[in-house]
Design a protein around this motif. Structure first.
Motif, PDB file in Angstrom:
ATOM      1  N   PHE A 178       0.837  -1.195   0.000  1.00 42.26           N
ATOM      2  CA  PHE A 178       0.000   0.000   0.000  1.00 42.26           C
ATOM      3  C   PHE A 178       0.874   1.249   0.000  1.00 42.26           C
ATOM      4  CE2 PHE A 178      -2.691  -3.365   1.731  1.00 42.26           C
ATOM      5  CZ  PHE A 178      -3.757  -3.291   0.845  1.00 42.26           C
ATOM      6  N   SER A 179       1.854   1.243  -0.900  1.00 47.02           N
ATOM      7  CA  SER A 179       2.741   2.391  -1.089  1.00 47.02           C
ATOM      8  C   SER A 179       3.308   2.902   0.228  1.00 47.02           C
ATOM      9  CB  SER A 179       2.010   3.514  -1.831  1.00 47.02           C
ATOM     10  OG  SER A 179       1.412   3.009  -2.993  1.00 47.02           O
ATOM     11  N   GLY A 180       3.769   1.992   1.053  1.00 46.45           N
ATOM     12  CA  GLY A 180       4.430   2.388   2.290  1.00 46.45           C
ATOM     13  C   GLY A 180       3.483   2.603   3.457  1.00 46.45           C
ATOM     14  N   LYS A 181       2.166   2.444   3.219  1.00 45.57           N
ATOM     15  CA  LYS A 181       1.215   2.661   4.317  1.00 45.57           C
ATOM     16  C   LYS A 181       1.095   1.438   5.226  1.00 45.57           C
ATOM     17  CE  LYS A 181      -1.455   5.066   1.160  1.00 45.57           C
ATOM     18  NZ  LYS A 181      -2.723   5.273   0.478  1.00 45.57           N
ATOM     19  N   ALA A 182       1.641   0.295   4.805  1.00 46.97           N
ATOM     20  CA  ALA A 182       1.582  -0.913   5.635  1.00 46.97           C
ATOM     21  C   ALA A 182       2.700  -1.870   5.212  1.00 46.97           C
ATOM     22  CB  ALA A 182       0.220  -1.590   5.485  1.00 46.97           C
ATOM     23  N   PHE A 183       2.825  -2.949   5.979  1.00 52.57           N
ATOM     24  CA  PHE A 183       3.787  -4.004   5.666  1.00 52.57           C
ATOM     25  C   PHE A 183       3.049  -5.326   5.536  1.00 52.57           C
ATOM     26  CE2 PHE A 183       5.942  -0.915   8.410  1.00 52.57           C
ATOM     27  CZ  PHE A 183       6.985  -0.540   7.583  1.00 52.57           C
ATOM     28  N   ALA A 184       3.603  -6.217   4.725  1.00 58.24           N
ATOM     29  CA  ALA A 184       3.080  -7.580   4.661  1.00 58.24           C
ATOM     30  C   ALA A 184       4.215  -8.532   4.993  1.00 58.24           C
ATOM     31  CB  ALA A 184       2.528  -7.879   3.270  1.00 58.24           C
ATOM     32  N   HIS A 185       3.873  -9.637   5.633  1.00 61.37           N
ATOM     33  CA  HIS A 185       4.838 -10.719   5.846  1.00 61.37           C
ATOM     34  C   HIS A 185       4.503 -11.791   4.823  1.00 61.37           C
ATOM     35  CE1 HIS A 185       6.477  -9.087   9.613  1.00 61.37           C
ATOM     36  NE2 HIS A 185       5.281  -8.552   9.704  1.00 61.37           N
ATOM     37  N   VAL A 186       5.433 -12.036   3.910  1.00 59.73           N
ATOM     38  CA  VAL A 186       5.153 -12.917   2.777  1.00 59.73           C
ATOM     39  C   VAL A 186       5.888 -14.242   2.959  1.00 59.73           C
ATOM     40  CG1 VAL A 186       5.276 -13.155   0.270  1.00 59.73           C
ATOM     41  CG2 VAL A 186       4.930 -10.894   1.284  1.00 59.73           C
TER      42      VAL A 186
ATOM     43  N   PRO B 277      -2.349  18.884   6.468  1.00 61.88           N
ATOM     44  CA  PRO B 277      -2.273  17.497   6.966  1.00 61.88           C
ATOM     45  C   PRO B 277      -0.847  16.967   7.093  1.00 61.88           C
ATOM     46  CG  PRO B 277      -3.504  17.628   4.871  1.00 61.88           C
ATOM     47  CD  PRO B 277      -3.201  19.021   5.286  1.00 61.88           C
ATOM     48  N   PHE B 278       0.087  17.567   6.359  1.00 61.12           N
ATOM     49  CA  PHE B 278       1.469  17.070   6.393  1.00 61.12           C
ATOM     50  C   PHE B 278       2.057  17.122   7.803  1.00 61.12           C
ATOM     51  CE2 PHE B 278       4.602  16.563   2.659  1.00 61.12           C
ATOM     52  CZ  PHE B 278       5.202  15.468   3.263  1.00 61.12           C
ATOM     53  N   PHE B 279       1.624  18.101   8.618  1.00 64.44           N
ATOM     54  CA  PHE B 279       2.190  18.216   9.970  1.00 64.44           C
ATOM     55  C   PHE B 279       1.937  16.956  10.795  1.00 64.44           C
ATOM     56  CE2 PHE B 279       2.040  22.897   9.090  1.00 64.44           C
ATOM     57  CZ  PHE B 279       3.396  23.124   9.249  1.00 64.44           C
ATOM     58  N   LYS B 280       0.843  16.251  10.488  1.00 61.96           N
ATOM     59  CA  LYS B 280       0.535  15.017  11.231  1.00 61.96           C
ATOM     60  C   LYS B 280       1.539  13.906  10.929  1.00 61.96           C
ATOM     61  CE  LYS B 280      -4.338  15.566  12.142  1.00 61.96           C
ATOM     62  NZ  LYS B 280      -4.734  16.630  11.163  1.00 61.96           N
ATOM     63  N   ALA B 281       2.187  14.002   9.772  1.00 63.30           N
ATOM     64  CA  ALA B 281       3.141  12.955   9.383  1.00 63.30           C
ATOM     65  C   ALA B 281       4.578  13.413   9.608  1.00 63.30           C
ATOM     66  CB  ALA B 281       2.942  12.603   7.914  1.00 63.30           C
TER      67      ALA B 281
ATOM     68  N   PHE C  49      -0.408  -8.926   7.804  1.00 61.22           N
ATOM     69  CA  PHE C  49      -0.113  -7.516   7.544  1.00 61.22           C
ATOM     70  C   PHE C  49       0.209  -6.812   8.860  1.00 61.22           C
ATOM     71  CE2 PHE C  49      -2.973  -8.665   4.025  1.00 61.22           C
ATOM     72  CZ  PHE C  49      -2.269  -8.171   2.934  1.00 61.22           C
ATOM     73  N   GLU C  50       0.762  -5.639   8.717  1.00 66.12           N
ATOM     74  CA  GLU C  50       1.119  -4.872   9.917  1.00 66.12           C
ATOM     75  C   GLU C  50       1.113  -3.394   9.535  1.00 66.12           C
ATOM     76  OE1 GLU C  50       4.972  -6.380  11.169  1.00 66.12           O
ATOM     77  OE2 GLU C  50       5.590  -4.377  11.790  1.00 66.12           O
ATOM     78  N   LEU C  51       0.626  -2.544  10.455  1.00 63.52           N
ATOM     79  CA  LEU C  51       0.662  -1.101  10.188  1.00 63.52           C
ATOM     80  C   LEU C  51       1.907  -0.515  10.823  1.00 63.52           C
ATOM     81  CD1 LEU C  51      -3.097  -0.246  10.791  1.00 63.52           C
ATOM     82  CD2 LEU C  51      -1.883  -0.168   8.591  1.00 63.52           C
ATOM     83  N   PRO C  52       2.488   0.527  10.224  1.00 63.99           N
ATOM     84  CA  PRO C  52       3.675   1.127  10.839  1.00 63.99           C
ATOM     85  C   PRO C  52       3.303   1.790  12.165  1.00 63.99           C
ATOM     86  CG  PRO C  52       3.010   2.352   8.860  1.00 63.99           C
ATOM     87  CD  PRO C  52       2.082   1.184   8.994  1.00 63.99           C
ATOM     88  N   PRO C  53       4.248   1.891  13.094  1.00 63.66           N
ATOM     89  CA  PRO C  53       3.948   2.569  14.356  1.00 63.66           C
ATOM     90  C   PRO C  53       3.612   4.039  14.098  1.00 63.66           C
ATOM     91  CG  PRO C  53       6.310   2.087  14.153  1.00 63.66           C
ATOM     92  CD  PRO C  53       5.631   1.432  13.002  1.00 63.66           C
ATOM     93  N   ALA C  54       2.708   4.569  14.896  1.00 61.25           N
ATOM     94  CA  ALA C  54       2.300   5.961  14.703  1.00 61.25           C
ATOM     95  C   ALA C  54       3.474   6.888  15.008  1.00 61.25           C
ATOM     96  CB  ALA C  54       1.130   6.284  15.621  1.00 61.25           C
ATOM     97  N   LYS C  55       3.515   8.021  14.316  1.00 64.59           N
ATOM     98  CA  LYS C  55       4.553   9.028  14.584  1.00 64.59           C
ATOM     99  C   LYS C  55       4.335   9.629  15.968  1.00 64.59           C
ATOM    100  CE  LYS C  55       7.039   9.940  10.700  1.00 64.59           C
ATOM    101  NZ  LYS C  55       8.431  10.377  10.578  1.00 64.59           N
ATOM    102  N   ALA C  56       5.419  10.023  16.602  1.00 64.78           N
ATOM    103  CA  ALA C  56       5.338  10.559  17.958  1.00 64.78           C
ATOM    104  C   ALA C  56       4.628  11.913  17.995  1.00 64.78           C
ATOM    105  CB  ALA C  56       6.732  10.693  18.540  1.00 64.78           C
ATOM    106  N   GLY C  57       4.533  12.580  16.876  1.00 60.98           N
ATOM    107  CA  GLY C  57       3.946  13.920  16.853  1.00 60.98           C
ATOM    108  C   GLY C  57       4.998  14.936  16.460  1.00 60.98           C
ATOM    109  N   VAL C  58       4.525  15.993  15.830  1.00 63.05           N
ATOM    110  CA  VAL C  58       5.465  16.951  15.251  1.00 63.05           C
ATOM    111  C   VAL C  58       5.993  17.915  16.320  1.00 63.05           C
ATOM    112  CG1 VAL C  58       3.574  18.494  14.579  1.00 63.05           C
ATOM    113  CG2 VAL C  58       5.766  18.627  13.371  1.00 63.05           C
ATOM    114  N   LYS C  59       7.274  18.238  16.240  1.00 55.48           N
ATOM    115  CA  LYS C  59       7.861  19.287  17.081  1.00 55.48           C
ATOM    116  C   LYS C  59       7.867  20.563  16.277  1.00 55.48           C
ATOM    117  CE  LYS C  59      11.069  17.282  20.284  1.00 55.48           C
ATOM    118  NZ  LYS C  59      12.424  16.917  20.614  1.00 55.48           N
ATOM    119  N   LEU C  60       7.120  21.559  16.727  1.00 55.51           N
ATOM    120  CA  LEU C  60       7.072  22.799  15.960  1.00 55.51           C
ATOM    121  C   LEU C  60       8.128  23.775  16.437  1.00 55.51           C
ATOM    122  CD1 LEU C  60       3.236  23.394  15.554  1.00 55.51           C
ATOM    123  CD2 LEU C  60       4.865  22.604  13.826  1.00 55.51           C
ATOM    124  N   VAL C  61       8.729  24.459  15.476  1.00 52.41           N
ATOM    125  CA  VAL C  61       9.745  25.463  15.760  1.00 52.41           C
ATOM    126  C   VAL C  61       9.202  26.790  15.232  1.00 52.41           C
ATOM    127  CG1 VAL C  61      12.099  26.182  15.204  1.00 52.41           C
ATOM    128  CG2 VAL C  61      11.589  23.752  15.541  1.00 52.41           C
ATOM    129  N   ALA C  62       9.422  27.869  15.964  1.00 57.51           N
ATOM    130  CA  ALA C  62       8.899  29.169  15.520  1.00 57.51           C
ATOM    131  C   ALA C  62       9.609  29.610  14.243  1.00 57.51           C
ATOM    132  CB  ALA C  62       9.112  30.214  16.622  1.00 57.51           C
TER     133      ALA C  62
END
Ligand SMILES: Cc1cc2nc3c(=O)[nH]c(=O)nc-3n(C[C@H](O)[C@H](O)[C@H](O)COP(=O)(O)OP(=O)(O)OC[C@H]3O[C@@H](n4cnc5c(N)ncnc54)[C@H](O)[C@@H]3O)c2cc1C
Lengths: 321, 247
Positions: free
Chosen positions: A135-143, A290-294, B216-229
């Protein structure tokens, strides 16, 4: 038995992504209690024996000028012959441009299960299972690979190159090399720039930069960092930047150590191409982007003010260091 | 001239990626299905363009999938193509899929086989190369341009840090990406015509899959953004240097 690693070269120089594949293949060979061998095609100027420092014991070379450009059919034929000659149980490629052309052919030829885009060493305690991005880097699979011979292509920038001591034995491999059917008539390398998929740092711009005439500030920053440049899809579509810079789900997928996004909103399709980056910095004037969330680090501000200051601050840091 | 275009069904690019059954299955609840963008925007449209300049050409579409892939095939036929073939089976192993398409290809005797550069769900970039090996044809991957001059194709393909131009005689298998063509929107006439275009269903050949997805497995969530002025970029440089060790 062996693990055979394909060593990709361009103009005689071994590619960085192949050093990662060598380290990965050598670690896998250790895990399986077997030897790591390499196969290199064409005329090479690099010191092949020195590649032993990545853990490979032997390197088979087919020094034939017909192999200096990639004809996937011919490459697959030669690599499969090398796999048979070295009784390879696993063949490792980098999932780079050459790997994408050749690994699948080798897999089909050897009736070997293929894991394309692997990002970790296989689990071999109970069967043979390889983690890959989906899923274009959104997940991993164990194959699970079910066949006796396995082919793995390793995502670039996902396995750390480790160099120690060692020298590899380099041997010419006697194989039949047919006439290539694909004739390369022109090569157009963008000189003076860092190739996007090999870059440690990528500086990327979006529609927030408003037009191609404003790219100077981004290029200055990239130059200061020795970074490759990239862009969002609308920027490529509008021809503000060449289309090969377009990253995302429908463009190039990158995984640098550092990705700096300037004036990019962070649409899900964009994130899909960059979310394997180790550190993400976002510069955007909209705090709701939305980019700030990532992102790992961010500045809410006007790119036209922030970016030149950032370039200057990096210059200053370098001068001080 | 006969062209075969491989078409795959993928989740829409905005789909929420989640898994069910103890992380062994992709959660299809609420997912919209689309034609894999590389198949649609680049390979199919380039095939249609080739037919526009050579009306004697025929375009066949092929998909390996269950009946629920049919809306996708009809949508592809609305863009263009003369008929479609669906190999009636569901399997995620690249070799299995490629071998089914290779069977179709051998029977059809195609001059050009187009695939997308990868599917946006499995990201294998594998099907084209495998088909090419199984039908013993040359393979051009990551093509950004494809032009015909009689029986010879001139192609441009991506290489590390640039591109190269190459020539190859047909038949050839090509994986397509951005640059090949521009996305098209199906028009009313195309949509009407697609309803009556032949869609043949064939049963799969006996092929053993060589891989299977365990989980399948999802990546761990990001810790959250550190904002700088914005007036303190030196602090960002310090963090990138000292904390992230990225510069
Ligand atoms: C099927 C499909 C596939 C797609 N594939 C891709 C893909 O591969 N890659 C991709 O990138 N997109 C892709 N897209 C498009 C994606 O949905 C977005 O439209 C696109 O990424 C937006 O590009 P952008 O962030 O540059 O522009 P915008 O969304 O317009 O964002 C511009 C940003 O710049 C900021 N900005 C404006 N002025 C300034 C300033 N002075 N300083 C700082 N910030 C400023 C704004 O706040 C905004 O966040 C795809 C879409 C679809 C439907």
């Amino acid at each position: 038995m062996s693990v055979l690693i394909f060593i990709d070269q361009s103009e005689g120089i071994v590619k960085k992504s192949s050093l990662e594949a060598l380290t990965y293949g050598a670690d896998l060979a250790k895990q399986l209690g077997t030897t790591a061998e390499g196969i290199v095609l064409g005329t090479v100027s690099d010191d092949l024996a020195a590649l032993g420092k990545y853990g490979v014991q032997k390197i088979h070379q087919v020094n034939n000028a017909a192999l200096n450009t990639v004809d996937a059919q011919l490459y697959a034929s030669v690599i499969s012959q090398a796999a048979t000659a070295s009784s390879a149980s696993v063949v490792v490629f980098s999932h780079n441009q050459t790997g994408k052309a050749v690994a699948a052919r080798v897999a089909a030829k050897l009736k070997a299960g293929l894991v394309a885009g692997a990002c970790a060493l296989p689990e071999t305690n109970n069967g043979f299972s390889v983690k890959k991005t989906v899923f274009s880097g959104k997940a991993f699979a164990h194959v699970n690979v079910l066949s006796p011979i396995k082919v793995i292509s390793l995502n670039p920038n996902s396995y750390k190159t480790v160099a120690t001591e060692g020298t590899a034995v380099v041997e010419a491999l006697a194989v039949t090399v047919a006439e290539p059917k694909v004739k390369v008539t022109a090569v157009n390398k963008i000189t003076g720039e860092v190739p996007l998929t090999e870059a440690d740092i990528v500086v990327s711009g979006g529609r927030g930069l408003k037009g191609p005439e404003h790219w100077g500030i981004l290029l200055d920053l990239a130059k200061e960092l020795g970074a490759a440049t990239a862009c969002s899809r609308p920027v490529g579509d509008a021809h503000w930047r060449p289309h090969h810079e377009h990253v995302g789900q429908t463009g190039v997928q990158v995984a640098p150590n550092l990705y700096i996004a300037i004036g990019i909103s962070g649409a899900i399709q964009h994130l899909a191409g960059v979310n394997r980056s180790k550190v993400i910095v976002v510069i955007n004037k909209d705090p709701e982007a939305p980019f700030f969330k990532a992102a790992d680090y961010g500045i809410v501000g006007d790119a036209f003010e922030v970016v030149p200051q950032l370039t200057a601050a990096i210059q200053k840091m370098k001068a001080g260091a | 001239m006969k062209i075969l275009v491989c078409v795959s069904k993928t989740p829409d690019t905005t789909s929420k990626i989640a898994f069910t059954d103890g992380n062994t299955k992709f959660d299809e609840a609420g997912v919209q299905w689309i034609i894999n963008p590389y198949d649609e925007w680049y390979s199919l449209v380039r095939a249609i363009e080739l037919k526009e300049s050579n009306p004697a050409a025929t375009i066949h579409l092929v998909t390996v999938g269950n009946a629920d892939a049919e809306p996708i095939i009809r949508k592809a036929l609305a863009l263009g193509g003369d008929e479609a073939i669906r190999v009636n089976t569901d399997n995620s192993d690249a070799y299995y899929i490629a071998a089914q398409i290779a069977e179709v290809a051998k029977q059809g005797g195609y001059d050009i086989i187009f695939t997308g550069k990868e599917t946006i769900d499995y990201n294998g970039s594998s099907i084209g190369g495998m088909i090419a090996e199984l039908v013993d044809a040359p393979y051009i991957s990551l093509a950004t341009k494809f032009d015909l001059n009689g029986n010879t194709a001139t192609v441009v393909r991506e290489i590390e840090g640039g591109e190269e131009t190459a020539e190859v005689a047909l038949p050839v298998v090509v994986s397509c990406q951005k640059g090949m063509a521009e996305q098209r929107i199906p028009n009313m006439r195309g949509i009407m015509a697609a309803r009556t275009k032949p869609l043949k269903v064939v049963e799969p050949a006996a092929i053993d899959a060589l891989t299977s997805i365990a989980s399948f497995e999802l990546p761990p969530a990001k810790a959250g953004v550190k904002l700088v002025a914005p007036d303190n970029v030196a602090e960002l440089v310090r963090l990138l240097h000292e904390e992230a060790k990225a510069i």
